[in-house]
Design a protein around this motif. Structure first.
Motif, PDB file in Angstrom:
ATOM      1  N   HIS A  64       1.133  -1.190  -0.354  1.00 41.53           N
ATOM      2  CA  HIS A  64       0.104  -0.330   0.249  1.00 41.53           C
ATOM      3  C   HIS A  64       1.051   1.290   0.394  1.00 41.53           C
ATOM      4  O   HIS A  64       1.599   1.497   1.090  1.00 41.53           O
ATOM      5  CB  HIS A  64      -0.941  -0.021   0.872  1.00 41.53           C
ATOM      6  CG  HIS A  64      -2.050   0.894   1.408  1.00 41.53           C
ATOM      7  ND1 HIS A  64      -2.888   1.699   2.822  1.00 41.53           N
ATOM      8  CD2 HIS A  64      -1.924   1.765   0.629  1.00 41.53           C
ATOM      9  CE1 HIS A  64      -2.818   2.387   1.981  1.00 41.53           C
ATOM     10  NE2 HIS A  64      -2.876   3.203   2.000  1.00 41.53           N
ATOM     11  N   THR A  86      -0.676  -1.102  -4.976  1.00 42.77           N
ATOM     12  CA  THR A  86      -2.144   0.102  -4.068  1.00 42.77           C
ATOM     13  C   THR A  86      -1.137   1.274  -4.211  1.00 42.77           C
ATOM     14  O   THR A  86      -0.617   1.767  -3.794  1.00 42.77           O
ATOM     15  CB  THR A  86      -3.276  -0.647  -3.058  1.00 42.77           C
ATOM     16  OG1 THR A  86      -3.439  -1.760  -4.010  1.00 42.77           O
ATOM     17  CG2 THR A  86      -3.951   0.598  -2.842  1.00 42.77           C
ATOM     18  N   GLY A 110      -3.647  -2.026  -7.520  1.00 39.88           N
ATOM     19  CA  GLY A 110      -5.222  -1.147  -7.461  1.00 39.88           C
ATOM     20  C   GLY A 110      -5.294  -0.108  -6.734  1.00 39.88           C
ATOM     21  O   GLY A 110      -3.763   0.563  -7.392  1.00 39.88           O
TER      22      GLY A 110
END
Length: 219
Positions: A64, A86, A110
Motif C-alpha cells: 500500500h 495499491t 489497486g
C-alpha cells in the motif's frame, strides 16, 4: 464471499519481521504500508525493505503506497515481487496508466481512496483495477478509530464491481467489533494491524476475524 485477511506488518516488531510473518501462516497476504513523510505525515520503509520481505516471506505481499509520485515508483514494487501494489488516487497524475504499468510489471493493480475522496470517477474505469481500497481511517497512522460512515462508499464500490474479479479492501480500525460491519457492506479483503499482531496468538486472531467476516462466528 471469499474472505481475505491481511495483517499489517506496520503493527509488528520492526526488528523481527521474518519472525512476525512466521506467526501468521493462515493469513492471505502481508500488508506493507509504505509511507514517505510527504503524502502522509509518517515515514516507514521503502523499496529495499519490500524487496527483502519478498525474499523472506512465504506469504504474498500487498503493498500500500502512501507516497507522492506513485506514477514513477509503483511499478518498481511490482518488480520487487509484490503480488498487489495499491497507490492513492489523490497522489497519482495518471492513475489508469499507473495501474497498467503495475500489471505489466507482473502485479495486481489497486487504487486507494481516502475518506474524503469519492469513488465515482474511478468506478467508471473499474476494469483497470484489480483492487479498490476504501480507507476507513485517514491514512498515515495505525490505531485510529474505524469510520463507519465509509460503509456507504464500500457498498457503492460493491455495486459497481457487479461480478467482476475486483477485490474490495478496507484498511483502518478493523477488528472483531468492526469486521462484520465492513463485510456486510461488501468488503472482502480486510487489513488488520493491532487486532492481529497485538494478540497473544496472531494466527488465532486471524481465524477469529475470518469467521466473523464470513458470518460464522458470533459478533
Amino acid at each position: 464471499m471469499v474472505v481475505r485477511i491481511e495483517p499489517s506488518i506496520l503493527s509488528a516488531d520492526f526488528s523481527a519481521f521474518a519472525a512476525a510473518i512466521a506467526r501468521i501462516p493462515s493469513a492471505d497476504a502481508v500488508h506493507c504500508d509504505v509511507m514517505d513523510n510527504h503524502f502522509v505525515p509518517n515515514l516507514t520503509f521503502g523499496l529495499p525493505m519490500v524487496q527483502r520481505l519478498a525474499q523472506v516471506s512465504a506469504l504474498p505481499l500487498d503493498v500500500h503506497l502512501m507516497i507522492d509520485d506513485p506514477d514513477r515508483w509503483a511499478p518498481g514494487y511490482a518488480e520487487a515481487g509484490a503480488q498487489t501494489v495499491t497507490f492513492h488516487a489523490e497522489a497519482a497524475r495518471e492513475p489508469i496508466a499507473t495501474a497498467r504499468s503495475i500489471r505489466q510489471a507482473g502485479a495486481r493493480a489497486g487504487i486507494a481512496l481516502k475518506p474524503g475522496t469519492g469513488a465515482a470517477p474511478y468506478l467508471a474505469a473499474i476494469e483497470e483495477f484489480d483492487q479498490i481500497l476504501v480507507m476507513t481511517v485517514e491514512p498515515g497512522f495505525g490505531g485510529q478509530q474505524f469510520m463507519r460512515e465509509m460503509m456507504v462508499k464500500v457498498a457503492e464500490v460493491r455495486r459497481a464491481v457487479a461480478g467482476r474479479d475486483v477485490w474490495i479492501q478496507v484498511d483502518g480500525g478493523i477488528g472483531e467489533s468492526t469486521i462484520r460491519i465492513a463485510a456486510e457492506a461488501g468488503a472482502d479483503v480486510f487489513v488488520a494491524g493491532s487486532a492481529v499482531f497485538g494478540a497473544d496468538d496472531p494466527d488465532a486472531a486471524i481465524t477469529a476475524l475470518r469467521a466473523l467476516a464470513a458470518g460464522t462466528a458470533p459478533s
